[in-house]
Scaffold this active site. Structure first.
Site, PDB file in Angstrom:
ATOM      1  N   GLY A   1       6.907  -1.996   5.831  1.00  0.00           N
ATOM      2  CA  GLY A   1       8.278  -2.504   5.781  1.00  0.00           C
ATOM      3  C   GLY A   1       9.315  -1.595   6.419  1.00  0.00           C
ATOM      4  N   GLU A   2      10.521  -2.130   6.522  1.00  0.00           N
ATOM      5  CA  GLU A   2      11.636  -1.397   7.126  1.00  0.00           C
ATOM      6  C   GLU A   2      12.636  -1.036   6.016  1.00  0.00           C
ATOM      7  OE1 GLU A   2      12.665   0.121   9.856  1.00  0.00           O
ATOM      8  OE2 GLU A   2      14.596   0.385   8.874  1.00  0.00           O
TER       9      GLU A   2
ATOM     10  N   CYS B   1       6.908  -4.933  15.584  1.00  0.00           N
ATOM     11  CA  CYS B   1       6.532  -3.878  16.539  1.00  0.00           C
ATOM     12  C   CYS B   1       5.095  -4.163  16.989  1.00  0.00           C
ATOM     13  CB  CYS B   1       6.607  -2.495  15.897  1.00  0.00           C
ATOM     14  SG  CYS B   1       8.261  -2.053  15.372  1.00  0.00           S
TER      15      CYS B   1
ATOM     16  N   GLU C   1       0.833  -1.201   0.000  1.00  0.00           N
ATOM     17  CA  GLU C   1       0.000   0.000   0.000  1.00  0.00           C
ATOM     18  C   GLU C   1       0.867   1.251   0.000  1.00  0.00           C
ATOM     19  OE1 GLU C   1      -3.959  -1.780   2.158  1.00  0.00           O
ATOM     20  OE2 GLU C   1      -2.428  -0.966   3.465  1.00  0.00           O
TER      21      GLU C   1
ATOM     22  N   CYS D   1       6.459  -7.118   6.912  1.00  0.00           N
ATOM     23  CA  CYS D   1       7.579  -6.595   7.710  1.00  0.00           C
ATOM     24  C   CYS D   1       8.016  -7.674   8.688  1.00  0.00           C
ATOM     25  CB  CYS D   1       7.140  -5.343   8.468  1.00  0.00           C
ATOM     26  SG  CYS D   1       8.509  -4.481   9.285  1.00  0.00           S
TER      27      CYS D   1
ATOM     28  N   SER E   1      11.927   5.878  14.558  1.00  0.00           N
ATOM     29  CA  SER E   1      10.742   5.571  15.355  1.00  0.00           C
ATOM     30  C   SER E   1      11.208   5.170  16.746  1.00  0.00           C
ATOM     31  CB  SER E   1       9.958   4.426  14.699  1.00  0.00           C
ATOM     32  OG  SER E   1       9.574   4.814  13.410  1.00  0.00           O
ATOM     33  N   LEU E   2      11.109   6.101  17.663  1.00  0.00           N
ATOM     34  CA  LEU E   2      11.698   5.873  18.981  1.00  0.00           C
ATOM     35  C   LEU E   2      10.666   5.253  19.942  1.00  0.00           C
ATOM     36  CD1 LEU E   2      14.487   6.338  20.233  1.00  0.00           C
ATOM     37  CD2 LEU E   2      13.646   8.528  21.083  1.00  0.00           C
TER      38      LEU E   2
ATOM     39  N   SER F   1      12.267   6.644   7.203  1.00  0.00           N
ATOM     40  CA  SER F   1      11.929   6.382   8.598  1.00  0.00           C
ATOM     41  C   SER F   1      12.333   4.955   8.947  1.00  0.00           C
ATOM     42  CB  SER F   1      10.423   6.553   8.787  1.00  0.00           C
ATOM     43  OG  SER F   1      10.055   6.198  10.096  1.00  0.00           O
TER      44      SER F   1
ATOM     45  N   CYS G   1       1.905  -2.151  15.558  1.00  0.00           N
ATOM     46  CA  CYS G   1       1.808  -1.868  14.122  1.00  0.00           C
ATOM     47  C   CYS G   1       1.074  -2.982  13.372  1.00  0.00           C
ATOM     48  CB  CYS G   1       3.210  -1.691  13.553  1.00  0.00           C
ATOM     49  SG  CYS G   1       3.209  -1.345  11.782  1.00  0.00           S
TER      50      CYS G   1
ATOM     51  N   CYS H   1      -0.617   5.937   9.785  1.00  0.00           N
ATOM     52  CA  CYS H   1       0.592   5.229  10.227  1.00  0.00           C
ATOM     53  C   CYS H   1       0.234   3.950  10.961  1.00  0.00           C
ATOM     54  CB  CYS H   1       1.364   6.065  11.238  1.00  0.00           C
ATOM     55  SG  CYS H   1       2.233   7.430  10.569  1.00  0.00           S
TER      56      CYS H   1
ATOM     57  N   CYS I   1       3.561   8.620   0.857  1.00  0.00           N
ATOM     58  CA  CYS I   1       4.082   7.696   1.860  1.00  0.00           C
ATOM     59  C   CYS I   1       4.183   6.333   1.178  1.00  0.00           C
ATOM     60  CB  CYS I   1       3.118   7.662   3.042  1.00  0.00           C
ATOM     61  SG  CYS I   1       3.544   6.434   4.261  1.00  0.00           S
TER      62      CYS I   1
END
Ligand code: SAH
Length: 349
Positions: free
Chosen positions: A168-169, A121, A97, A117, A223-224, A200, A124, A342, A110
């Protein structure tokens, strides 16, 4: 017949030099490669027959040897706030997406970097899909090209920003992400300014250092979500092998070379990180290198453990940061009604 189809290469996998070599080998001028390259990367051409300044016989030659694998928008949804979510079908049928986010001043794309992924997390939605594969550079580029067209078509305005905050990362698909960014920022491609691009990451320390060594020109967002190891590990398993100390060291290394503020993304949840101890820890982390904070609204993924903290708590965070000279913005979600915000990208369609 089947054999011929199998051996046709995706033309967009070729570098300009390889394309030049192809034309020379077939008795044409290297300049032809330049023309074809422009059709592919500046005009996002999807069909050899659209290459009108290329002779019919050359187009036939190209068709004989190559295909153009491109993405298809399988489904497009529009939110009541104007946000557009594309379900994008890849050449092998998998779906990712991408989202167009319009605001008064900007139009942001975005985009996704992986199908699914691997990072797990806890908050998510994408984490619930296992990682199926990395996207190729052209599949990343195409998402941007599609949104650029949509931006002009639906809003009459150019695309201004790109964020790698989709599925994804990006730093676990680094080479393809960087290759796509090269095409997006090149004058021979979409010619967008690198400072308008933000990658990100969940915070893969080793790759942040690599970005610094490669002297990439785009921005870094991390992303903390918690600056206390115990809390961060409980919501982001990456923190077990890649803790805040390692992350801090990588960020210092990045800043020393890049000299540009790092953005931290941070969600505040009830009972998880909504106290002064966590806010103070974030403040301390923000002082490591010049930085700013986006306090992002939590988008529910239907898990009772996670609930957005109160407005008062958000303001407590913001005041603490701002009174210490750190810019902190509270970011409202966009496209929630179509699951485009997000953390909500998960191919419900
Ligand atoms: N893997 C990258 C990019 C994808 S996520 C990364 O981790 O940064 C983009 C942003 O959305 C990240 O900051 C992520 O932490 C955040 N996010 C994930 N799930 C969310 C949710 N349910 N609500 C709000 N933000 C979320």
């Amino acid at each position: 017949m089947i054999d011929t189809i199998k051996t046709k290469r995706d033309i967009r996998k070729l570098q300009l030099d390889e394309l030049k070599a192809f034309f020379v080998e077939h008795g044409d001028k290297p300049f032809r490669a330049q023309q074809v390259y422009e059709w592919l990367w500046q005009k996002s051409c999807k069909d050899f027959d659209q290459m009108t300044n290329i002779s019919l016989s050359t187009r036939e030659l190209l068709k004989e040897h190559f295909v153009i694998n491109h993405i298809h928008v399988d489904n497009m949804q529009r939110s009541e706030d104007g946000t557009i979510k594309n379900a994008v079908k890849l050449h092998d049928g998998l779906i990712v997406e991408s989202v167009l986010i319009p605001t008064e001043k900007r139009i942001t794309a975005c985009v996704s970097s992986q199908v699914g992924c691997s990072l797990d997390c806890k908050f998510c939605a994408t984490a619930r899909l296992k990682r199926m594969r990395n996207l190729n550079a052209d599949e990343i580029y195409d998402q941007v090209a599609v949104i650029k067209e949509q931006s002009e078509l639906f809003f009459g305005r150019p695309l201004t920003n790109i964020v790698f905050m989709g599925m994804g990362e990006p730093l676990l698909n680094y080479n393809n992400v960087v290759a796509a960014i090269d095409k997006i920022t090149s004058p021979k491609g979409l010619n967008m300014a690198p400072r308008r691009l933000t990658v990100s990451t969940v915070g893969v320390a080793k790759m942040i250092k690599k970005m610094a060594d490669d002297e990439v020109k785009f921005n870094l967002a991390v992303s903390l979500h918690a600056a206390i190891n115990k809390t961060r590990s409980s919501i982001m398993p990456i923190n077990d092998t890649n803790n805040l100390e390692e992350l801090a060291e990588a960020i210092k290394y990045w800043y020393a070379k890049r000299k540009k503020k790092v953005t931290y993304e941070y969600v505040v949840w009830k009972g998880i990180n909504d106290d002064m101890e966590h806010a103070q820890a974030l403040l301390k982390f923000c002082k490591i290198v010049p930085s700013k904070v986006n306090l992002i609204e939590y988008n529910s993924i239907e898990d009772d453990k996670f609930q957005q903290a109160s407005e008062d708590t958000l303001r407590m965070y913001q005041e603490l940061l701002e009174s210490n000279g750190i810019t902190a913005r509270i970011r409202k979600s966009r496209g929630k009604d179509i699951d485009a915000a997000c953390g909500q990208l998960a191919n419900k369609s």
